[in-house]
Write an enzyme that holds these catalytic residues in place. Structure first.
Site, PDB file in Angstrom:
ATOM      1  N   TYR A 129       0.828  -1.206   0.000  1.00 11.24           N
ATOM      2  CA  TYR A 129       0.000   0.000   0.000  1.00 11.24           C
ATOM      3  C   TYR A 129       0.870   1.267   0.000  1.00 11.24           C
ATOM      4  O   TYR A 129       0.614   2.222  -0.742  1.00 11.24           O
ATOM      5  CB  TYR A 129      -0.901  -0.037   1.233  1.00 11.24           C
ATOM      6  CG  TYR A 129      -1.851   1.109   1.402  1.00 11.24           C
ATOM      7  CD1 TYR A 129      -2.947   1.257   0.559  1.00 11.24           C
ATOM      8  CD2 TYR A 129      -1.680   2.037   2.430  1.00 11.24           C
ATOM      9  CE1 TYR A 129      -3.836   2.304   0.735  1.00 11.24           C
ATOM     10  CE2 TYR A 129      -2.569   3.078   2.609  1.00 11.24           C
ATOM     11  CZ  TYR A 129      -3.645   3.215   1.761  1.00 11.24           C
ATOM     12  OH  TYR A 129      -4.524   4.247   1.932  1.00 11.24           O
TER      13      TYR A 129
ATOM     14  N   LYS B 151       0.815   3.989  -2.940  1.00 13.35           N
ATOM     15  CA  LYS B 151       0.363   5.351  -2.666  1.00 13.35           C
ATOM     16  C   LYS B 151       1.458   6.382  -2.932  1.00 13.35           C
ATOM     17  O   LYS B 151       1.177   7.487  -3.406  1.00 13.35           O
ATOM     18  CB  LYS B 151      -0.141   5.446  -1.227  1.00 13.35           C
ATOM     19  CG  LYS B 151      -1.501   4.766  -1.021  1.00 13.35           C
ATOM     20  CD  LYS B 151      -2.542   5.296  -2.007  1.00 13.35           C
ATOM     21  CE  LYS B 151      -3.969   5.049  -1.587  1.00 13.35           C
ATOM     22  NZ  LYS B 151      -4.921   5.536  -2.627  1.00 13.35           N
TER      23      LYS B 151
END
Lengths: 310, 308
Positions: free
Chosen positions: B165, B169
């Site tokens: 993640y 991101k």
């Protein structure tokens, strides 16, 4: 020959040429046994040629160092595991991983193909994950290790025409920050270098693209800073000393950081932080934000590519 | 109802729940016609359904707004094209793209599976690229457009257990910065939001449990942050996105905003904090001597080694 990495084992991906080769050579000269990994592809990821890795290995061994070649692709999860296994099987351990392999496929966002995006992200970001994932399990057992990955000012600052490369390279910066926190407690450090160097890869960008960017007023800060340096002062081999420093015992406490290295310039980058804040006790309306913004959050904002009148 | 987005057409991905829903409602409330996209999966990406998208469309219509549902996945190139085509087919144009769709599969790096990495990067990073890539030619042709992506403090600051993640991101922030430069001259802006909110994604039992374990092990100290998180409503992000989507934000490009409840912050972009310089190549002897008293001085190891 130095002694800083004596008895250490390093894996350097993309070590057949350019920055990776320089890092592999210097680490070997400091006593590390090095797995020289290179798939031997062209800058755009095509073709394959084992001679790149072989030549770096030959250069290391003829200088009295220890090295072994690996031709596996970092982009493949199982192949990446074999790169790490080469270190374990040949030298018995892995202390240092340098994620350096990469390719370029520049294109403006409105023309970029799915394949151009996927292939660049696969080698840079997935490749960095793949090698780090397999190395991490081993380093955690050893309670020691160094992971050094190559990020880029393209993603950190933003370079036009590099949505794929910029995304992958900023992704590596994020990966570095997260994994430094996953692994730090096990005596492992994880850092990244955003290198600026004249290599085979950056040569493909070409002066015409740079001139087009500057004509369009869309130069990145990275490009501007680089343009201040005469070419001979940002050679590929200039990155190796700092990468080797990060791999050494002296850098045991440097963890989760991103450095820009260009020629004789070495900079520590900031972590993003709030510059200005507006707050109110209840939910904002868009109209309220529009009224407040110019004199608060929006003060002195720099637009890197202002709209042009036709 | 406001008028700031009257006559504009928006696509909001992941708009069935949480922050995306709040964004879709805020845009519609300012007069935008909205494609409410949601693949309708569970937080870990399973069991698609069009229910969430339909529910938000009904909510917008009840409030007097205009919206259409779409349940395609952002992660596939062709289905992302269908999301964008839904806007042009239904409303005749596309002015605003907001990419909220995403899910979590937390795991420490040394245990993370290839599938856990790929699936999270596939939705967040590839999904954001797919939608932007299909929207960009339309906006370039129109000489106007707004792209608002969702990055996260996870990648920018570093959250343990989120290699997938955090990478995705942070990569979205890099993508946004490049797109801002590729499209700015055509009157299109690209900016990113780093939201902090209590949603289904951030407050799952699994996430709470994993964080509790990490807290007990001393890897993170975020019990207070987590308690605060429960008060940060996902609807609070919507007004900021509506502002960035409006003509008032025409000059805002390549920027990132931290939105934590009703506190909005401009985030600093990467810059050199300290610099060592010499003419020519450094030697290791020089670095050994200088780095500890310059670049590395005062650096704090975010996860120092534990004595066994």
């Amino acid at each position: 020959m130095g002694q800083r990495l004596k008895n250490k084992v390093a894996v350097v991906t993309g070590a057949g040429r350019g920055i990776g080769r320089g890092i592999a050579m210097l680490m070997a000269s400091e006593g590390a046994a090095v797995v020289v990994n290179d798939l031997g592809v062209q800058v755009d990821g095509r073709g394959q040629d084992t001679s790149a890795a072989d030549e770096t290995v030959a250069a290391i061994t003829s200088a009295g160092g220890e090295a072994v070649q690996s031709y596996e692709s970092v982009a493949d999860f199982r192949a990446a595991e074999r790169i790490i296994e080469t270190a374990l099987k040949t030298f018995g351990r892995i202390d240092i991983l340098v994620n350096n392999a990469g390719i370029l496929r520049d294109r403006m966002i409105f023309n970029m193909s799915e394949e151009e995006f996927d292939s660049v992200v696969a080698v840079h970001l997935k490749g960095t994950f793949n090698c780090s994932r397999h190395a991490a399990a081993q380093m955690r057992q050893q309670k020691a290790g160094r992971i050094i990955s190559m990020s880029s000012t393209s993603g950190l600052y933003g370079n036009t025409g590099q949505a794929n490369y910029g995304a992958a390279k900023d992704g590596i910066a994020g990966f570095t920050r997260v994994v430094s926190r996953d692994l730090g407690r096990y005596g492992i450090t994880v850092n990244a270098i955003a290198p600026g160097a004249a290599t085979r890869m950056t040569a493909t960008v070409g002066d015409s693209a740079r001139q087009a960017r500057s004509r369009a007023g869309v130069a990145s800060m990275g490009a501007e800073a680089r343009s201040l340096l005469p070419r001979p002062q940002r050679e590929a081999d200039d990155v190796a000393p700092f990468a080797t420093y990060l791999a050494s015992a002296a850098a045991a406490n440097i963890n989760g950081q991103i450095f820009v290295v260009m020629g004789g310039i070495i900079s520590l980058l900031n972590y993003p932080a709030p510059v200005r804040t507006i707050t109110k006790p209840t939910r904002w309306t868009p109209e309220e934000i529009a009224a407040m913004f110019p004199s608060t959050l929006g003060m002195d904002l720099f637009n890197p590519a202002p709209a042009q009148r036709d | 109802m406001g008028e700031m987005l009257r006559g504009k057409v928006a696509v909001v991905t992941g708009a069935g729940r949480g922050i995306g829903r709040g964004v879709a409602l805020a845009l519609a409330d300012q007069g935008a016609q909205v494609v409410v996209n949601d693949y309708g999966v569970s937080v870990d990406g399973r069991e698609p359904t069009s229910e969430p998208a339909n529910a938000v469309v009904a909510e917008i219509q009840q409030a007097g707004g205009e919206a259409v549902a779409n349940a395609d996945s952002v992660a596939e190139w062709d289905s992302a094209a269908r999301i964008i085509a839904t806007a042009t087919d239904t409303f005749g144009r596309l002015d605003i793209l907001v990419t909220c769709a995403g899910f979590l599969r937390d795991r420490m790096i040394f245990n993370m599976s290839e599938e856990e990495f790929d699936s999270v990067v596939g939705v967040h990073l590839k999904g954001t690229f797919n939608c932007i890539r299909h929207a960009a030619p339309i906006m370039r042709e129109q000489r106007t457009g707004r792209i608002i992506t969702f990055s996260s403090g996870s990648g920018l600051f570093g959250n343990p257990g989120q290699a997938n993640y955090g990478s995705a991101k942070a990569a979205i922030s890099g993508l946004t910065k490049v797109v801002a430069r590729d499209l700015g001259k055509y009157g299109v802006t690209a900016n990113g939001i780093c939201p902090v909110a209590a949603t289904r994604m951030t407050l799952t039992p699994e996430v709470l449990k994993a964080r509790e374990i990490r807290r007990q092990q001393g890897i993170i100290r975020e019990e207070s942050a987590l308690r605060q998180l429960e008060n940060l409503r996902p609807e609070d992000v919507g007004p900021m996105v509506a502002f960035l989507a409006s003509d008032f934000a025409a000059g805002v490009n390549g920027q990132f905003f931290l939105c934590a409840g009703t506190s909005y912050s401009l985030l600093s972009l990467p810059r050199a904090e300290k610099t060592l310089y010499k003419e020519g190549r450094w030697t290791l002897d020089e670095l050994d001597e200088l780095v500890p008293v310059t670049l590395a001085e005062g650096l704090v190891n975010p996860a120092p080694p534990k004595q066994a």
